[in-house]
Design a protein around this motif. Structure first.
Motif, PDB file in Angstrom:
ATOM      1  N   ASN A  35      33.863  32.030  42.596  1.00 55.76           N
ATOM      2  CA  ASN A  35      34.359  30.665  42.845  1.00 55.76           C
ATOM      3  C   ASN A  35      35.745  30.443  42.237  1.00 55.76           C
ATOM      4  N   GLY A  36      36.606  31.392  42.476  1.00 54.12           N
ATOM      5  CA  GLY A  36      37.977  31.279  41.974  1.00 54.12           C
ATOM      6  C   GLY A  36      38.095  31.457  40.472  1.00 54.12           C
ATOM      7  N   SER A  87      35.751  43.358  40.666  1.00 54.23           N
ATOM      8  CA  SER A  87      35.795  43.288  42.123  1.00 54.23           C
ATOM      9  C   SER A  87      36.014  41.846  42.597  1.00 54.23           C
ATOM     10  N   SER A 144      27.866  41.670  36.910  1.00 54.48           N
ATOM     11  CA  SER A 144      28.049  42.095  38.293  1.00 54.48           C
ATOM     12  C   SER A 144      26.908  41.546  39.137  1.00 54.48           C
ATOM     13  N   MET A 145      27.245  40.980  40.295  1.00 49.84           N
ATOM     14  CA  MET A 145      26.198  40.427  41.169  1.00 49.84           C
ATOM     15  C   MET A 145      25.620  41.494  42.080  1.00 49.84           C
ATOM     16  N   THR A 189      35.316  38.229  40.698  1.00 55.84           N
ATOM     17  CA  THR A 189      35.813  36.858  40.852  1.00 55.84           C
ATOM     18  C   THR A 189      34.694  36.012  41.445  1.00 55.84           C
ATOM     19  N   ALA A 228      40.345  36.625  47.207  1.00 56.58           N
ATOM     20  CA  ALA A 228      41.483  36.258  46.353  1.00 56.58           C
ATOM     21  C   ALA A 228      41.100  36.532  44.904  1.00 56.58           C
ATOM     22  N   ASN A 282      29.244  46.218  42.376  1.00 60.83           N
ATOM     23  CA  ASN A 282      30.565  46.833  42.556  1.00 60.83           C
ATOM     24  C   ASN A 282      31.317  46.930  41.229  1.00 60.83           C
ATOM     25  N   THR A 283      31.338  45.823  40.482  1.00 61.95           N
ATOM     26  CA  THR A 283      31.972  45.859  39.154  1.00 61.95           C
ATOM     27  C   THR A 283      31.176  46.782  38.230  1.00 61.95           C
TER      28      THR A 283
END
Ligand code: FMN
Ligand code: FE2
Ligand code: FE2
Length: 393
Positions: A314-315, A343, A255-256, A312, A347, A259-260
């Protein structure tokens, strides 16, 4: 340290190295075990890592004084054990290395060892030290191709190389007691899952080969000497190499911005309420509570369910979580129950991609997973419902 009248411990503890193989954290250190068998002839079984030359030589001198070493038995060529080979060859000009055909090119390549200094042993061959008989058994791919074990017949002692080894320093009294197995159990599973985990089938083959042997003592290259706990240690290796697991959930996340992580913590809380055994690992963590990837792999070898959280990125999947999935594939782990969450902001991709990787490993993917936009809330990502699902079989 005397183990029996003829077997002496001449290994060292390494409390300086932070990462074993440059990857695996060592909160409790690691020992490089070397053993000396003192008979009419003197044999040393494996060396210690370079950097401990003086301690190693001093320990040897303490046992044999100026008496020469006749044989250096090289059970395993990984440099944590072999990197003082050239050093010993130089100091003991009459010493021969005892190894096998697969060891030869490695000795040449690492240490430029002349072939005439190597005695090549075949499966089941013996070497007498006087009143001690050493027998050699090949156990390829535990976890290198040249690995062999050495059995001291008169003492029913197995010098097992990395097999049955564990992270963690050894204390003054190297020999185990009633409590030692439980004390080291987690570090042993972590060692196995991190280092040997890919090689379940060769470990099974090795265990089959050694089945008929009476083993009163295991002298491995890392961790305590096993006497009281031989049966437990062998049973644990058998279980791990069969990839047998118990019920429980290994929550692993990266998680950065937290949130995750908040979702992972909520899942842990819900599992706790239900009394479901679980472990939780932050892949960016690297401390005693969370050993990151290393600890996560340990618990994947304990529990039948893996819940992976990744934002997610960079896709794609957040790189630490992707590395974790690769590490599972690399260890041939199959059949786990699996669930993904994480999180995203514009997209979602990570959950779908994680499910794909899980299916590639024949995991039992328990649902579509839960991708939630931005902050974690129970409404967006129902961890109570997920805990119910994971608790049911
Ligand atoms: C470098 C970077 C790349 C990202 N790429 C995507 C993306 O491709 N798609 C998306 O929906 N969100 C993307 N995000 C947004 C994160 O998924 C979002 O910030 C998420 O809430 C982070 O979860 P965390 O707090 O668990 O780290 C990206 C964020 C960063 C910093
Ligand atoms: Fe090794
Ligand atoms: Fe080792």
């Amino acid at each position: 340290m005397k183990i029996t009248d003829r077997i002496h411990y001449v290994g060292v503890n390494d409390s300086i190295k932070e990462l074993f193989e440059g990857l695996w954290p060592l909160p409790y250190g690691v020992s490089y075990n070397s053993y000396l068998i003192n008979d009419q002839k003197v044999a040393v079984v494996d060396t210690v890592e370079a950097g401990f030359e003086e301690d190693f030589l001093a320990e040897i001198h303490e046992v044999i004084g100026d008496k020469p070493i006749d044989y250096l038995i090289v059970n395993h060529m990984e440099p944590d054990h072999s990197s003082l080979t050239a050093y010993l060859l130089e100091r003991y000009p009459q010493m021969k290395i005892v190894a096998n055909t697969k060891t030869l090119p490695m000795l040449k390549g690492y240490y430029d060892t002349p072939e005439e200094r190597v005695l090549v042993m075949a499966e089941g061959q013996t070497l007498s030290l006087g009143s001690s008989t050493l027998r050699f058994h090949m156990v390829p791919m535990v976890h290198w191709p040249e690995t062999m074990v050495t059995y001291l017949e008169e003492e029913h002692t197995l010098f097992s190389g990395d097999a049955f080894g564990t992270f963690g320093n050894v204390d003054e009294n190297v020999i185990d007691d009633e409590e030692t197995f439980e004390e080291y159990r987690d570090e042993m599973i972590r060692y196995y899952s991190n280092i040997v985990g890919k090689y379940g089938a060769p470990v099974q083959a090795a265990l089959k080969k050694l089945e008929g042997l009476r083993i009163d003592r295991i002298c491995s290259t890392h961790g305590p000497v096993w006497e009281v706990n031989v049966d437990q240690v062998v049973a644990l290796y058998d279980q791990l190499s069969r990839y047998e697991v118990g019920r429980g959930v290994c929550i692993v996340y990266g998680s950065m911005y937290g949130n995750t992580a908040a979702a992972a913590d909520a899942l842990a809380e819900e599992l706790e309420k239900r009394g479901v055994p679980y472990a939780i690992h932050d892949l960016a963590g690297n401390n005693e509570e969370s050993l990151g990837l290393s600890g996560a792999l340990r618990d994947v070898f304990k529990y039948d369910t893996v819940a992976v959280g990744s934002p997610t990125y960079n896709g794609g999947i957040y790189p630490p979580a992707e590395s974790f999935m690769k590490a599972l594939a690399a260890r041939g782990i199959k059949g786990r129950r699996f669930y993904a969450f994480g999180s995203y902001t514009w997209a979602a991709a990570s959950v779908r991609l994680l499910n794909g990787l899980a299916k590639d490993m024949d995991f039992n993917v328990l649902g579509d997973g839960m991708a939630f936009a931005q902050a974690y809330t129970q409404e967006k990502c129902d961890m109570a419902a997920l805990a119910d699902l994971l608790a049911s079989y």
